[in-house]
Design a protein around this motif. Structure first.
Motif, PDB file in Angstrom:
ATOM      1  N   LEU A 294       0.803  -1.222   0.000  1.00 59.73           N
ATOM      2  CA  LEU A 294       0.000   0.000   0.000  1.00 59.73           C
ATOM      3  C   LEU A 294       0.844   1.284   0.000  1.00 59.73           C
ATOM      4  N   PRO A 295       1.941   1.372   0.771  1.00 63.84           N
ATOM      5  CA  PRO A 295       2.723   2.628   0.725  1.00 63.84           C
ATOM      6  C   PRO A 295       3.260   2.966  -0.662  1.00 63.84           C
ATOM      7  N   VAL A 296       3.868   1.995  -1.332  1.00 66.64           N
ATOM      8  CA  VAL A 296       4.435   2.285  -2.655  1.00 66.64           C
ATOM      9  C   VAL A 296       3.328   2.466  -3.682  1.00 66.64           C
ATOM     10  N   LEU A 297       2.219   1.753  -3.546  1.00 69.35           N
ATOM     11  CA  LEU A 297       1.108   1.931  -4.475  1.00 69.35           C
ATOM     12  C   LEU A 297       0.502   3.327  -4.336  1.00 69.35           C
ATOM     13  N   ALA A 298       0.391   3.805  -3.098  1.00 68.11           N
ATOM     14  CA  ALA A 298      -0.123   5.158  -2.885  1.00 68.11           C
ATOM     15  C   ALA A 298       0.813   6.196  -3.485  1.00 68.11           C
ATOM     16  N   ALA A 299       2.123   5.966  -3.351  1.00 65.58           N
ATOM     17  CA  ALA A 299       3.090   6.901  -3.936  1.00 65.58           C
ATOM     18  C   ALA A 299       2.988   6.922  -5.455  1.00 65.58           C
ATOM     19  N   VAL A 300       2.838   5.739  -6.062  1.00 67.51           N
ATOM     20  CA  VAL A 300       2.720   5.656  -7.519  1.00 67.51           C
ATOM     21  C   VAL A 300       1.438   6.321  -7.995  1.00 67.51           C
ATOM     22  N   VAL A 301       0.346   6.105  -7.278  1.00 70.63           N
ATOM     23  CA  VAL A 301      -0.916   6.740  -7.646  1.00 70.63           C
ATOM     24  C   VAL A 301      -0.783   8.257  -7.580  1.00 70.63           C
ATOM     25  N   LEU A 302      -0.077   8.747  -6.567  1.00 67.42           N
ATOM     26  CA  LEU A 302       0.117  10.191  -6.456  1.00 67.42           C
ATOM     27  C   LEU A 302       0.949  10.718  -7.617  1.00 67.42           C
ATOM     28  N   PHE A 303       2.008  10.002  -7.982  1.00 67.47           N
ATOM     29  CA  PHE A 303       2.808  10.405  -9.140  1.00 67.47           C
ATOM     30  C   PHE A 303       1.926  10.526 -10.385  1.00 67.47           C
ATOM     31  N   ASP A 304       1.121   9.472 -10.627  1.00 66.92           N
ATOM     32  CA  ASP A 304       0.290   9.447 -11.834  1.00 66.92           C
ATOM     33  C   ASP A 304      -0.784  10.528 -11.799  1.00 66.92           C
ATOM     34  N   CYS A 305      -1.392  10.734 -10.642  1.00 66.10           N
ATOM     35  CA  CYS A 305      -2.440  11.756 -10.543  1.00 66.10           C
ATOM     36  C   CYS A 305      -1.881  13.142 -10.850  1.00 66.10           C
ATOM     37  N   VAL A 306      -0.719  13.448 -10.308  1.00 68.97           N
ATOM     38  CA  VAL A 306      -0.107  14.753 -10.556  1.00 68.97           C
ATOM     39  C   VAL A 306       0.249  14.901 -12.034  1.00 68.97           C
ATOM     40  N   ASN A 307       0.822  13.847 -12.618  1.00 71.33           N
ATOM     41  CA  ASN A 307       1.202  13.915 -14.033  1.00 71.33           C
ATOM     42  C   ASN A 307      -0.018  14.067 -14.935  1.00 71.33           C
ATOM     43  N   GLN A 308      -1.068  13.311 -14.639  1.00 75.17           N
ATOM     44  CA  GLN A 308      -2.279  13.394 -15.461  1.00 75.17           C
ATOM     45  C   GLN A 308      -2.956  14.760 -15.315  1.00 75.17           C
ATOM     46  N   TRP A 309      -3.009  15.269 -14.106  1.00 77.82           N
ATOM     47  CA  TRP A 309      -3.690  16.541 -13.888  1.00 77.82           C
ATOM     48  C   TRP A 309      -2.931  17.699 -14.537  1.00 77.82           C
ATOM     49  N   ASN A 310      -1.602  17.660 -14.489  1.00 76.79           N
ATOM     50  CA  ASN A 310      -0.799  18.766 -15.009  1.00 76.79           C
ATOM     51  C   ASN A 310      -0.507  18.662 -16.505  1.00 76.79           C
ATOM     52  N   ALA A 311      -0.858  17.542 -17.129  1.00 74.33           N
ATOM     53  CA  ALA A 311      -0.521  17.348 -18.540  1.00 74.33           C
ATOM     54  C   ALA A 311      -1.364  18.248 -19.434  1.00 74.33           C
ATOM     55  N   TYR A 312      -0.724  18.832 -20.432  1.00 80.64           N
ATOM     56  CA  TYR A 312      -1.425  19.637 -21.436  1.00 80.64           C
ATOM     57  C   TYR A 312      -0.852  19.430 -22.838  1.00 80.64           C
ATOM     58  N   SER A 313       0.384  18.909 -22.919  1.00 83.63           N
ATOM     59  CA  SER A 313       1.021  18.766 -24.230  1.00 83.63           C
ATOM     60  C   SER A 313       0.301  17.738 -25.086  1.00 83.63           C
ATOM     61  N   ASP A 314      -0.203  16.643 -24.485  1.00 82.80           N
ATOM     62  CA  ASP A 314      -0.902  15.650 -25.290  1.00 82.80           C
ATOM     63  C   ASP A 314      -2.214  16.206 -25.834  1.00 82.80           C
ATOM     64  N   ALA A 315      -2.900  17.050 -25.051  1.00 82.53           N
ATOM     65  CA  ALA A 315      -4.109  17.696 -25.571  1.00 82.53           C
ATOM     66  C   ALA A 315      -3.770  18.652 -26.713  1.00 82.53           C
ATOM     67  N   MET A 316      -2.644  19.331 -26.609  1.00 81.52           N
ATOM     68  CA  MET A 316      -2.228  20.269 -27.659  1.00 81.52           C
ATOM     69  C   MET A 316      -1.831  19.528 -28.933  1.00 81.52           C
ATOM     70  N   ILE A 317      -1.214  18.369 -28.803  1.00 82.25           N
ATOM     71  CA  ILE A 317      -0.712  17.642 -29.969  1.00 82.25           C
ATOM     72  C   ILE A 317      -1.817  16.841 -30.656  1.00 82.25           C
ATOM     73  N   TYR A 318      -2.625  16.118 -29.860  1.00 84.14           N
ATOM     74  CA  TYR A 318      -3.572  15.165 -30.446  1.00 84.14           C
ATOM     75  C   TYR A 318      -5.002  15.689 -30.528  1.00 84.14           C
ATOM     76  N   ASN A 319      -5.401  16.572 -29.622  1.00 84.06           N
ATOM     77  CA  ASN A 319      -6.810  16.959 -29.544  1.00 84.06           C
ATOM     78  C   ASN A 319      -7.026  18.469 -29.585  1.00 84.06           C
ATOM     79  N   SER A 320      -6.120  19.188 -30.219  1.00 81.31           N
ATOM     80  CA  SER A 320      -6.270  20.640 -30.267  1.00 81.31           C
ATOM     81  C   SER A 320      -7.507  21.071 -31.053  1.00 81.31           C
TER      82      SER A 320
END
Length: 312
Positions: free
Chosen positions: A212-238
């Motif tokens: 659970l500790p490492v899984l929670a850390a990984v989920v946090l990494f992914d959540c932050v990356n997904q929330w802050n991402a904008y380049s994929d929207a600019m490239i594929y779905n502009s």
């Protein structure tokens, strides 16, 4: 006579110890007070930029002026109301960002945890070769153009799943989970095998609950990356406004929409709203969800970072 002298010596020793303890306590209190004052000052300096943005977004246009803000000037929610009422894609972009921040990490966690479980088993045939192959993907990338062509060929460009499927596997996250799984005692797996458990039962009922500790850390990494991402929207779905993310809307708002709002304000069409307060309000909307998630998973975040440095 000797007893009186001994009593005087004992009294002097007690007095000296009392004053010494008192001076030590006083110095400890002074040190603690100094540390509290310094940390409070550092905290205020760290938090003030966000406080400034929040107060600016809650201020009335024309009353902000220049200089520091310690309270909203002309308290109003007009900026937030106009963003959600007059700009339709803000609400849609918020839904897209929330969807990718929940679906993406969930699917990524399942894929990376399964891969980590397989590579952590020493009996896996070709284990070292798979591990080297996975590690190489952390150092070499195909580039933007080949990736765009691949997404086009897979018919993912212009769809919501272009945010999810390419990010389901992460070599870094998988190695992080694998390293943690290797620290689990093998006796637990052997006991489960003796009781008749197969690999699926061991994975879901024995290994995952202990990670659970490492899984929670990984989920946090992914959540932050997904929330802050904008380049994929600019490239594929502009060209797909309904698939724009909140970060991409913020970027385009800062670049283009602020100028149109400024023109409207110059013509007297909107006296209660200016583009600067709109930027501040949109920045607050984008930042608040991450600020809510971080305090909950902070201890797992720190532990997840240290896993690779503690275990080889």
């Amino acid at each position: 006579m000797n007893q009186a002298i001994q009593a005087q010596k004992t009294q002097r020793i007690r007095h000296r110890k009392f004053y010494h303890d008192r001076s030590c306590c006083l110095s400890d209190y002074l040190l603690k007070a100094f540390v509290v004052i310094v940390m409070t000052f550092i905290s205020l300096i760290t938090l003030y930029p966000f406080i400034y943005i929040l107060f600016y977004s809650l201020s009335t246009s024309g009353k902000v002026g220049t200089g520091l803000l310690f309270y909203p000037r002309g308290f109003t929610f007009d900026s937030y109301k106009i963003l959600f009422d007059g700009t339709a894609d803000i609400g849609q972009a918020l839904l897209v960002s929330v969807a990718r921040t929940t679906i993406g990490p969930a699917l990524s966690l399942i894929v990376n945890a399964m891969g980590a479980f397989a590579l952590s088993r020493k009996r896996l045939i070709g284990r070292k070769g798979f591990l080297v192959y996975v590690t190489l993907t952390m150092y070499f990338s195909s580039g933007m153009i080949p990736m765009y062509i691949l997404m086009q060929k897979l018919h993912l460009a212009g769809t919501f799943w272009v945010y999810i499927l390419p990010t389901m596997f992460s070599a870094f996250n998988m190695i992080l989970i694998k390293t943690y799984m290797e620290g689990i005692p093998e006796a637990l797996e052997e006991s489960a095998l003796i009781d008749g458990a197969n690999d699926y039962v061991i994975f879901f009922r024995v290994t995952l609950p202990l990670c659970l500790p490492v899984l929670a850390a990984v989920v946090l990494f992914d959540c932050v990356n997904q929330w802050n991402a904008y380049s994929d929207a600019m490239i594929y779905n502009s060209m797909k406004p309904k698939l724009h993310t909140l970060q991409y809307v913020l970027m385009t708002f800062v670049d283009t929409r602020a100028s149109s709002l400024q023109e409207a304000q110059d013509k007297g069409q909107n006296q209660t709203f200016n583009p600067i307060t709109a930027k501040m309000a949109l920045t607050v909307i984008v930042t608040v969800p991450i600020l809510c998630v971080y305090p909950v998973l902070q201890k797992y975040f720190a532990k997840g970072i240290l896993i690779g440095s503690i275990k080889g």
